[in-house]
Scaffold this active site. Sequence first.
Site, mmCIF file in Angstrom:
data_model
loop_
_atom_site.group_PDB
_atom_site.id
_atom_site.type_symbol
_atom_site.label_atom_id
_atom_site.label_comp_id
_atom_site.label_asym_id
_atom_site.label_seq_id
_atom_site.Cartn_x
_atom_site.Cartn_y
_atom_site.Cartn_z
ATOM 1 N N CYS A 1 0.846 -1.191 0.000
ATOM 2 C CA CYS A 1 0.000 0.000 0.000
ATOM 3 C C CYS A 1 0.886 1.247 0.000
ATOM 4 O O CYS A 1 1.794 1.375 0.826
ATOM 5 C CB CYS A 1 -0.898 -0.012 1.236
ATOM 6 S SG CYS A 1 -1.910 1.480 1.403
ATOM 7 N N CYS B 1 0.627 3.134 3.516
ATOM 8 C CA CYS B 1 1.155 2.659 4.805
ATOM 9 C C CYS B 1 2.175 1.539 4.691
ATOM 10 O O CYS B 1 2.701 1.089 5.714
ATOM 11 C CB CYS B 1 0.008 2.226 5.704
ATOM 12 S SG CYS B 1 -0.854 0.750 5.112
ATOM 13 N N CYS C 1 -7.261 -1.142 1.899
ATOM 14 C CA CYS C 1 -6.201 -1.577 2.794
ATOM 15 C C CYS C 1 -6.754 -1.569 4.217
ATOM 16 O O CYS C 1 -7.290 -0.552 4.671
ATOM 17 C CB CYS C 1 -5.002 -0.632 2.687
ATOM 18 S SG CYS C 1 -3.714 -0.938 3.914
ATOM 19 N N CYS D 1 -4.699 1.173 6.684
ATOM 20 C CA CYS D 1 -4.912 2.627 6.624
ATOM 21 C C CYS D 1 -6.263 3.007 6.027
ATOM 22 O O CYS D 1 -6.570 4.185 5.887
ATOM 23 C CB CYS D 1 -3.787 3.304 5.848
ATOM 24 S SG CYS D 1 -3.783 2.996 4.067
ATOM 25 N N CYS E 1 -8.984 -5.708 -9.213
ATOM 26 C CA CYS E 1 -8.641 -4.673 -10.176
ATOM 27 C C CYS E 1 -8.206 -3.446 -9.360
ATOM 28 O O CYS E 1 -9.029 -2.771 -8.754
ATOM 29 C CB CYS E 1 -9.862 -4.378 -11.037
ATOM 30 S SG CYS E 1 -9.538 -3.311 -12.430
#
Length: 133
Positions: A46, A49, A98, A101, A121
Site C-alpha cells: 500500500c 502505509c 487496505c 490505513c 482490479c
Amino acid sequence: MDKVVKSDAEWKEQLGPEAFKVLRGHGTERAGTHEDFPGGDGTYVCKGCGNPLFAQDAKFDSGTGWPSFYQPVDGVEGDRVGESQDNSWFMKRTEVHCNRCDGHLGHVFPDGPQPTGLRYCINGVALEFAPKD
C-alpha cells in the site's frame, strides 16, 4: 495490525494529488495511465502505509488497463485487504481497501483466473513495488 490514521493534510503531503484522490477520496485512475510495475519476485504494498497486499506471482494481465491480481498475499479470507459494498455510479460493486490505513485500492470482480476466480482490479497509483531481497 496497528491502524495508520492521519489528517487529510498529512495524507496530501505524503501521497501527492493523484494518489490522494484514489486512496483517500475513493477515486479511480484512468485505465492504462499508470506505468507498469517491474517483473521479478516481490510484493505490492500500500502506498499509504506499506502494508503488503499482493504478491507478484498473483498478478495477471486482465486486459483492463489496471494491475490485476487473483488474490491478496494472505489469501482471499486474509486480513490485509478488506471489502465493502460500493453502490456509486448506479452500479453494485465490491470495493477493496487496505485494512491498515483504510485506503481505497480498487474493486474485486468474479471474473478472474483460477485458483480463486477473482480479479482484484487495483489502481496502480495506490501501490508500490517492493522487490524481494
